[in-house]
Design an enzyme around this catalytic site. Structure first.
Site, PDB file in Angstrom:
ATOM      1  CG  ASP A  81      69.380  98.314  29.960  1.00 11.33           C
ATOM      2  OD1 ASP A  81      68.314  98.908  30.179  1.00 11.33           O
ATOM      3  OD2 ASP A  81      69.451  97.141  29.541  1.00 11.33           O
ATOM      4  CG  ASP A 103      64.935  98.888  37.431  1.00  9.03           C
ATOM      5  OD1 ASP A 103      63.947  99.175  38.145  1.00  9.03           O
ATOM      6  OD2 ASP A 103      65.038  97.818  36.818  1.00  9.03           O
ATOM      7  CD  GLU A 133      61.312  98.829  35.080  1.00  2.92           C
ATOM      8  OE1 GLU A 133      62.415  98.871  34.491  1.00  2.92           O
ATOM      9  OE2 GLU A 133      60.731  97.773  35.393  1.00  2.92           O
ATOM     10  CG  HIS A 179      63.876  92.213  30.986  1.00  2.00           C
ATOM     11  ND1 HIS A 179      63.309  92.797  32.088  1.00  2.00           N
ATOM     12  CD2 HIS A 179      64.407  93.223  30.255  1.00  2.00           C
ATOM     13  CE1 HIS A 179      63.494  94.110  32.029  1.00  2.00           C
ATOM     14  NE2 HIS A 179      64.151  94.401  30.929  1.00  2.00           N
ATOM     15  CB  SER A 213      63.632  90.305  22.229  1.00  2.65           C
ATOM     16  OG  SER A 213      64.899  90.921  22.288  1.00  2.65           O
ATOM     17  CG  ASN A 253      65.102  99.238  26.490  1.00 10.24           C
ATOM     18  OD1 ASN A 253      65.044 100.285  25.873  1.00 10.24           O
ATOM     19  ND2 ASN A 253      65.446  99.163  27.759  1.00 10.24           N
ATOM     20  CB  ILE A 254      65.768  95.092  20.918  1.00  2.00           C
ATOM     21  CG1 ILE A 254      64.317  95.541  20.650  1.00  2.00           C
ATOM     22  CG2 ILE A 254      66.072  93.762  20.227  1.00  2.00           C
ATOM     23  CD1 ILE A 254      64.081  96.093  19.270  1.00  2.00           C
ATOM     24  CG  ASP A 255      70.359  92.275  25.609  1.00  2.00           C
ATOM     25  OD1 ASP A 255      71.161  91.969  24.697  1.00  2.00           O
ATOM     26  OD2 ASP A 255      70.652  92.145  26.819  1.00  2.00           O
TER      27      ASP A 255
HETATM   28  P1  13P Z   1      64.909  91.783  25.890  1.00  2.00           P
HETATM   29  O1  13P Z   1      66.156  91.076  26.324  1.00  2.00           O
HETATM   30  O2  13P Z   1      63.706  91.033  26.231  1.00  2.00           O
HETATM   31  O3  13P Z   1      65.015  92.198  24.488  1.00  2.00           O
HETATM   32  O4  13P Z   1      64.835  93.140  26.764  1.00  2.00           O
HETATM   33  C1  13P Z   1      65.859  94.067  26.673  1.00  2.00           C
HETATM   34  C2  13P Z   1      65.739  95.115  27.715  1.00  2.00           C
HETATM   35  O5  13P Z   1      64.683  95.433  28.200  1.00  2.00           O
HETATM   36  C3  13P Z   1      66.975  95.788  28.113  1.00  2.00           C
HETATM   37  O6  13P Z   1      66.748  96.724  29.132  1.00  2.00           O
HETATM   38  O1  G3H Z   2      67.331  94.000  30.675  1.00  2.00           O
HETATM   39  C1  G3H Z   2      68.488  93.629  30.740  1.00  2.00           C
HETATM   40  C2  G3H Z   2      69.327  93.571  29.523  1.00  2.00           C
HETATM   41  O2  G3H Z   2      68.847  92.605  28.650  1.00  2.00           O
HETATM   42  C3  G3H Z   2      70.770  93.404  29.871  1.00  2.00           C
HETATM   43  O3  G3H Z   2      71.080  92.078  30.140  1.00  2.00           O
HETATM   44  O4  G3H Z   2      72.133  92.298  32.364  1.00  2.00           O
HETATM   45  O5  G3H Z   2      72.475  90.256  30.993  1.00  2.00           O
HETATM   46  O6  G3H Z   2      73.543  92.414  30.325  1.00  2.00           O
HETATM   47  P1  G3H Z   2      72.402  91.734  31.020  1.00  2.00           P
HETATM   48 ZN    ZN Z   3      65.134  96.156  30.418  1.00  2.00          ZN
END
Ligand code: 13P
Ligand code: G3H
Ligand code: ZN
Length: 316
Positions: A81, A103, A133, A179, A213, A253-255
């Site tokens: 990612d 990216d 991207e 994000h 998210s 994408n969901i983090d």
């Molecule tokens: P969120 O953290 O907003 O869910 O985005 C995740 C993401 O885009 C990871 O690449």
């Molecule tokens: O878009 C980024 C992701 O949410 C990953 O987050 O870089 O904190 O692991 P991170």
């Molecule tokens: Zn992202």
């Protein structure tokens, strides 16, 4: 079974989106696999530069290989990612990743194309696929920090030229998401008009939506009630995923949402059991809650229930 995102995207395009979830540790990995098996969904595991540094990239690889043994029915891709060029080459050469994201969206258009093309050439030589991207999301990424006000939506004409010249296999587009836990300040929202324009220029080409998210308000309220301080947090309405999928978004994408589940479980647990110092107790609750969260998300993505169909597609 580890597969390429190319296969997943071909089967899903226009019908549903595949959930791309970030992992950093064992509990997330277990919850992720369990949730996808419970909901019978194919999925994408995402490893960021930060996650590869958090423990060690070899530790993450070991976790995923072990999870594959524990959950032999799972079908998933392993994806870098938000990679920079150097990290992309590291992943391409590792032989473990089925897909990488370069990216270079913060670079000028021609430079973004040149960097992406170098990565595409190296990746394709090894059968690995590349997400790139174009445009800029708000919020903070690995090496890109963009004020929400400066976020640049993807230009549909540029998207076509970018894909043709770079040779990338999928494209992350900026259509209004950002994000983190604080999305859509002011009047911002998802720009389906831009997405439609991109799809008309790039029919059947898989698009990716980052920053997706939902930041559920009940989750935020529980976190705050248990001593947290997430004021004004908000996210993308998951009910909009299906429309996005019809318009060519094949990876979502969901983090952040997963981090919110972690925060809620641990805050509530430690508040309720102040005498506890055994991390396995909240850890176990978290794995179950994360699995539940993933299964619910896959319903919104439309990927729930598609595992056997995907298995048959992959076998052809
Ligand atoms: P969120 O953290 O907003 O869910 O985005 C995740 C993401 O885009 C990871 O690449
Ligand atoms: O878009 C980024 C992701 O949410 C990953 O987050 O870089 O904190 O692991 P991170
Ligand atoms: Zn992202």
């Amino acid at each position: 079974m580890i597969v390429t995102t190319k296969k997943l995207f071909k089967a899903a395009y226009g019908k549903y989106a595949i959930g791309a979830y970030n992992i950093n540790n064992l509990e997330q990995t277990m919850g992720l696999f369990q949730g996808n098996i419970d909901s019978q969904a194919p999925f994408i595991i995402q490893l960021s530069k930060g996650s590869r540094k958090y423990s060690d990239k070899a530790m993450l690889e070991g976790l995923i290989r072990s999870a594959e043994e524990v959950y032999p029915d799972a079908i998933f891709a392993v994806h870098l990612d938000h990679g920079d060029e150097e990290t992309c080459y590291d992943c391409i050469n590792s032989g473990f990743y089925s897909s990488v994201m370069i990216d270079a969206s913060h670079e000028p258009f021609d430079e973004n194309i040149a960097i992406t093309k170098r990565v595409v050439d190296a990746a394709h030589a090894k059968g690995i696929v590349v997400e790139a991207e174009l445009g800029m999301l708000g919020g903070v990424e690995e090496h890109v920090s963009v004020a929400e006000a400066d976020a640049k939506l993807t230009d549909p004409d540029q998207a076509l030229e970018f894909v043709e010249r770079s040779g990338c296999d999928s494209l992350a587009v900026a259509i209004g998401t950002s994000h983190g836990a604080f999305k859509f300040s002011g009047t911002q929202g998802l720009h389906y008009d831009v997405l439609e324009e991109i799809q008309s220029r790039l029919p059947n080409f898989p698009l990716v939506m980052h920053g997706s998210s939902s930041v559920p308000q009940d989750e935020v309220a529980r976190i705050n009630k248990a001593g947290g301080k997430l004021l004004g947090a908000k996210g993308v309405d998951a009910a909009q995923f299906k429309r996005a999928a019809e318009l060519g978004v094949t990876k979502i994408n969901i983090d952040t949402d997963g981090r919110l589940v972690w925060t809620r479980v641990h805050r509530e647990h430690l508040l309720e059991y102040p005498e506890n110092f055994d991390f396995r107790k909240p850890g176990k609750v978290y794995m179950a809650e994360y699995a539940k969260f993933i299964a619910g998300k896959n319903e919104f993505l439309g990927s729930a229930g598609k595992l056997e169909e995907m298995r048959k597609y992959i076998a052809t």
